[in-house]
Structure formats: C-alpha cells, structure tokens
Design a protein around this motif. Structure first.
Motif, PDB file in Angstrom:
ATOM      1  N   ALA A   5       2.122  -5.339  18.071  1.00 58.74           N
ATOM      2  CA  ALA A   5       2.613  -6.230  16.872  1.00 58.74           C
ATOM      3  C   ALA A   5       3.885  -5.325  16.131  1.00 58.74           C
ATOM      4  CB  ALA A   5       1.666  -6.231  15.789  1.00 58.74           C
ATOM      5  N   ILE A   6       5.014  -5.972  16.312  1.00 56.41           N
ATOM      6  CA  ILE A   6       6.260  -5.341  15.547  1.00 56.41           C
ATOM      7  C   ILE A   6       6.539  -6.404  14.477  1.00 56.41           C
ATOM      8  CG2 ILE A   6       8.614  -4.598  15.962  1.00 56.41           C
ATOM      9  CD1 ILE A   6       8.032  -4.083  18.908  1.00 56.41           C
ATOM     10  N   ASP A   7       6.566  -5.892  13.202  1.00 59.30           N
ATOM     11  CA  ASP A   7       7.224  -6.422  12.086  1.00 59.30           C
ATOM     12  C   ASP A   7       8.267  -5.699  11.511  1.00 59.30           C
ATOM     13  OD1 ASP A   7       5.048  -8.330  11.796  1.00 59.30           O
ATOM     14  OD2 ASP A   7       3.884  -6.827  11.171  1.00 59.30           O
ATOM     15  N   ASP A 127       4.665 -11.038   9.978  1.00 61.18           N
ATOM     16  CA  ASP A 127       3.170 -10.765   9.509  1.00 61.18           C
ATOM     17  C   ASP A 127       2.513 -10.641  10.798  1.00 61.18           C
ATOM     18  OD1 ASP A 127       3.338 -13.391  10.446  1.00 61.18           O
ATOM     19  OD2 ASP A 127       1.914 -14.107   9.040  1.00 61.18           O
ATOM     20  N   ILE A 128       2.940 -10.065  11.800  1.00 62.29           N
ATOM     21  CA  ILE A 128       2.115 -10.060  13.185  1.00 62.29           C
ATOM     22  C   ILE A 128       0.981  -8.987  13.121  1.00 62.29           C
ATOM     23  CG2 ILE A 128       2.117  -9.753  15.382  1.00 62.29           C
ATOM     24  CD1 ILE A 128       3.895 -12.011  14.188  1.00 62.29           C
ATOM     25  N   ALA A 129       1.154  -7.840  12.382  1.00 68.23           N
ATOM     26  CA  ALA A 129       0.166  -6.886  12.175  1.00 68.23           C
ATOM     27  C   ALA A 129      -0.710  -7.081  11.002  1.00 68.23           C
ATOM     28  CB  ALA A 129       0.893  -5.490  11.922  1.00 68.23           C
ATOM     29  N   THR A 130      -0.334  -7.812  10.075  1.00 64.75           N
ATOM     30  CA  THR A 130      -1.182  -7.977   8.802  1.00 64.75           C
ATOM     31  C   THR A 130      -1.802  -9.239   9.099  1.00 64.75           C
ATOM     32  OG1 THR A 130       0.712  -9.315   7.704  1.00 64.75           O
ATOM     33  CG2 THR A 130       0.265  -6.856   7.097  1.00 64.75           C
ATOM     34  N   VAL A 131      -1.375 -10.357   9.709  1.00 61.61           N
ATOM     35  CA  VAL A 131      -2.061 -11.784   9.871  1.00 61.61           C
ATOM     36  C   VAL A 131      -2.323 -11.962  11.131  1.00 61.61           C
ATOM     37  CG1 VAL A 131      -1.857 -14.170   9.149  1.00 61.61           C
ATOM     38  CG2 VAL A 131      -1.082 -12.314   7.416  1.00 61.61           C
ATOM     39  N   VAL A 132      -1.363 -12.149  12.007  1.00 56.94           N
ATOM     40  CA  VAL A 132      -1.644 -12.963  13.368  1.00 56.94           C
ATOM     41  C   VAL A 132      -2.533 -11.981  14.430  1.00 56.94           C
ATOM     42  CG1 VAL A 132      -0.419 -13.692  15.202  1.00 56.94           C
ATOM     43  CG2 VAL A 132       0.620 -13.922  13.028  1.00 56.94           C
ATOM     44  N   LEU A 133      -2.177 -10.678  14.543  1.00 51.81           N
ATOM     45  CA  LEU A 133      -2.939  -9.889  15.217  1.00 51.81           C
ATOM     46  C   LEU A 133      -3.285  -8.572  14.637  1.00 51.81           C
ATOM     47  CD1 LEU A 133      -0.364  -9.964  18.470  1.00 51.81           C
ATOM     48  CD2 LEU A 133      -2.495 -11.225  17.869  1.00 51.81           C
ATOM     49  N   PRO A 134      -4.111  -8.826  13.522  1.00 53.59           N
ATOM     50  CA  PRO A 134      -4.515  -7.580  12.587  1.00 53.59           C
ATOM     51  C   PRO A 134      -5.359  -6.436  13.456  1.00 53.59           C
ATOM     52  CG  PRO A 134      -6.019  -9.649  12.347  1.00 53.59           C
ATOM     53  CD  PRO A 134      -4.919  -9.994  12.896  1.00 53.59           C
ATOM     54  N   PRO A 187       3.543 -12.533   2.904  1.00 54.18           N
ATOM     55  CA  PRO A 187       4.848 -11.769   2.552  1.00 54.18           C
ATOM     56  C   PRO A 187       4.998 -10.695   3.508  1.00 54.18           C
ATOM     57  CG  PRO A 187       3.286 -11.005   0.948  1.00 54.18           C
ATOM     58  CD  PRO A 187       2.406 -12.215   1.836  1.00 54.18           C
ATOM     59  N   LEU A 188       6.243 -10.516   3.836  1.00 54.16           N
ATOM     60  CA  LEU A 188       6.615  -9.236   4.729  1.00 54.16           C
ATOM     61  C   LEU A 188       6.515  -8.064   4.131  1.00 54.16           C
ATOM     62  CD1 LEU A 188       8.443  -8.252   7.132  1.00 54.16           C
ATOM     63  CD2 LEU A 188      10.563  -8.263   5.432  1.00 54.16           C
ATOM     64  N   LYS A 189       5.632  -7.352   4.579  1.00 57.33           N
ATOM     65  CA  LYS A 189       5.383  -6.002   4.100  1.00 57.33           C
ATOM     66  C   LYS A 189       4.683  -5.332   5.424  1.00 57.33           C
ATOM     67  CE  LYS A 189       0.747  -7.146   2.427  1.00 57.33           C
ATOM     68  NZ  LYS A 189      -0.186  -7.286   1.552  1.00 57.33           N
ATOM     69  N   PRO A 190       4.850  -4.005   5.499  1.00 55.57           N
ATOM     70  CA  PRO A 190       3.917  -3.110   6.523  1.00 55.57           C
ATOM     71  C   PRO A 190       2.598  -3.118   6.372  1.00 55.57           C
ATOM     72  CG  PRO A 190       5.325  -1.629   5.269  1.00 55.57           C
ATOM     73  CD  PRO A 190       5.546  -3.029   4.700  1.00 55.57           C
ATOM     74  N   SER A 191       1.853  -3.121   7.441  1.00 51.81           N
ATOM     75  CA  SER A 191       0.257  -2.981   7.378  1.00 51.81           C
ATOM     76  C   SER A 191      -0.131  -1.530   7.127  1.00 51.81           C
ATOM     77  CB  SER A 191      -0.406  -3.307   8.441  1.00 51.81           C
ATOM     78  OG  SER A 191      -0.143  -2.533   9.712  1.00 51.81           O
ATOM     79  N   GLU A 192      -1.068  -1.123   6.619  1.00 47.07           N
ATOM     80  CA  GLU A 192      -1.449   0.046   6.276  1.00 47.07           C
ATOM     81  C   GLU A 192      -1.384   1.036   7.548  1.00 47.07           C
ATOM     82  OE1 GLU A 192      -5.087   0.213   3.997  1.00 47.07           O
ATOM     83  OE2 GLU A 192      -4.313  -0.694   2.394  1.00 47.07           O
ATOM     84  N   ASP A 193      -1.879   0.400   8.537  1.00 42.39           N
ATOM     85  CA  ASP A 193      -1.670   1.230   9.886  1.00 42.39           C
ATOM     86  C   ASP A 193      -0.534   1.176  10.901  1.00 42.39           C
ATOM     87  OD1 ASP A 193      -2.412  -1.216  10.203  1.00 42.39           O
ATOM     88  OD2 ASP A 193      -4.263  -0.607  11.461  1.00 42.39           O
ATOM     89  N   SER A 194       0.580   0.555  10.349  1.00 38.29           N
ATOM     90  CA  SER A 194       1.669   0.519  11.007  1.00 38.29           C
ATOM     91  C   SER A 194       2.710   1.717  11.143  1.00 38.29           C
ATOM     92  CB  SER A 194       2.808  -0.501  10.422  1.00 38.29           C
ATOM     93  OG  SER A 194       2.328  -1.792  10.647  1.00 38.29           O
ATOM     94  N   VAL A 195       3.174   2.077  12.114  1.00 41.59           N
ATOM     95  CA  VAL A 195       3.862   3.345  12.514  1.00 41.59           C
ATOM     96  C   VAL A 195       5.525   2.909  11.858  1.00 41.59           C
ATOM     97  CG1 VAL A 195       5.220   4.697  13.981  1.00 41.59           C
ATOM     98  CG2 VAL A 195       2.805   4.021  14.534  1.00 41.59           C
TER      99      VAL A 195
END
Length: 220
Positions: A5-7, A127-134, A187-195
């Motif tokens: 997932a790339i946001d 919102d791929i990392a937060t919603v679509v592909l958590p 909303p656009l924001k990095p997930s807690e575990d995103s690099v």
C-alpha cells in the motif's frame, strides 16, 4: 499474495514510482486514483459534479473496471477506455470532490480489495494503508514538499505546451492537500505502521529504488 500500500499527497509521484516498482517486481499495479477520476469524469459528463446526491444516484448506472495490457493499467467506464480522458486538471479536482463522498468510496472499495486478494499488488492512493488494505504486508507513505510537487507539475505542464503560472500550480497543490487531509471520510494521513519516504531531494530513479528497497526489506 503480497500486498503493498502506497499513500501520499497529490503530485508526490506515487503513480509513476508505484508503476515502475510493480514492473520491476512482477506485481500488478493498481492506481486507485484512476477509479475516482473515472467517477468524476462520469459526473462531469452528466453535469452533476457539484451535486453529491446526484453523483450517488448516478452510481447505479455505471460500471468501472480495471484491465491490464502488457502490464499497463487501463480503466474502463461502461466498457469505454477512458484512461487518457481522466488526466485533466478539471477531472483531478473533480476526483478530490467525489472521493469525499462515502457512497463513492464504498462503491469502489470492494473492487480494489478483490484485485488485491487475487494478485501480488502495489496499490496507491490516499487511504490504502488505513482503509482499503489495512492488513497490507508493506505500507509506504510517499511524500515531497508542496513546492517540490508544484515545481514538478509546472514543468510537466509547460512541457505539454500549456500556459501556466508556477504560483497557480502551487496554489492548486495546496488546495488539493487541504481538501484531501481535511475531509471527514478517510482523510489523507500516514498509518501508524507506514514507512515514511520523502522524495523531495530524490530524482525519479532514486525514488523508484527507494520504494523497491523498502518493499524487499519488508517482505524477506
């Protein structure tokens, strides 16, 4: 299946970088922004882009599909290849509007998840990392400064022969950032575990390599 997932904000180079990384790794590339742009195109064609209720009503009569030709993503609206028609500034702003509508996100969510269930994918969006592909195996937040993104976009438009002012492009980038980060739904924001991957000082090849390295390091 490996899901990446790339946001990141508009103009950060997500699509170009994700597409190149997917080709290098032999993954399917999914540009989710193209799906929202397709909804926006339909809304513009129907004259309802400023009416959320009419956009929602319109969804019943449209079919959005992704196809792949030599690894290149094509997007279809009721069977019509609209891949090149969805890349105008008007459709970009329209996509930001329709993506804030919960029913539109719901409409496209299962399509995106279904592709990820069946393929090794690199999927990019807001919102791929937060919603679509958590539960994605790798999550990356790709970003660059607004000024850097505006400069890249300005150069791109000038090369296409368009008459634009850098200040106007920067204002549009800032407006899009505000819309995407302040909407109520996803909303656009990095997930807690995103690099976090800042491409402000990187050229295209360096950005692609940085993303490939992150994916390889996290899928060993």
């Amino acid at each position: 299946m490996i899901n990446v997932a790339i946001d990141g904000p508009a103009g950060a180079g997500k699509s170009t970088v994700a597409k190149a990384a997917a080709k290098e790794l032999g993954f399917i590339y999914v540009d989710t922004g193209a799906l929202y742009r397709t909804i926006a195109l339909s809304a513009v064609r129907n004259g309802v882009i400023d009416d959320n209720e009419k956009i929602i009503a319109m969804l019943d009569g449209i079919k959005v599909e992704l196809g792949y030709e030599d690894g290149v993503q094509k997007v279809f609206l009721n069977g019509e290849d609209v891949s090149s028609l969805i890349r105008t500034p008007e459709i970009s702003m329209g996509a930001s509007n329709v993506s804030a509508i919960p029913k539109v996100r719901e409409f496209l969510l299962e399509l995106q998840r279904d592709i990820a269930r069946k393929n090794n994918v690199i999927m990019d969006g807001r919102d791929i990392a937060t919603v679509v592909l958590p539960n994605a195996d790798v999550k990356i937040f790709l970003f660059a400064s607004p000024e850097c993104r505006a400069q890249r976009r300005y150069k791109e438009l000038i090369e296409k022969g368009e008459s634009v002012m850098y200040e106007d492009v920067l204002a549009e980038v800032n407006q899009r950032d505000y819309q995407d980060s302040h909407r109520e739904i996803a909303p656009l924001k990095p997930s807690e575990d995103s690099v976090m991957c800042d491409t402000s000082e990187l050229n295209l090849e360096e950005s692609i390599q940085a993303v490939i390295n992150i994916i390889k390091e996290n899928t060993k």
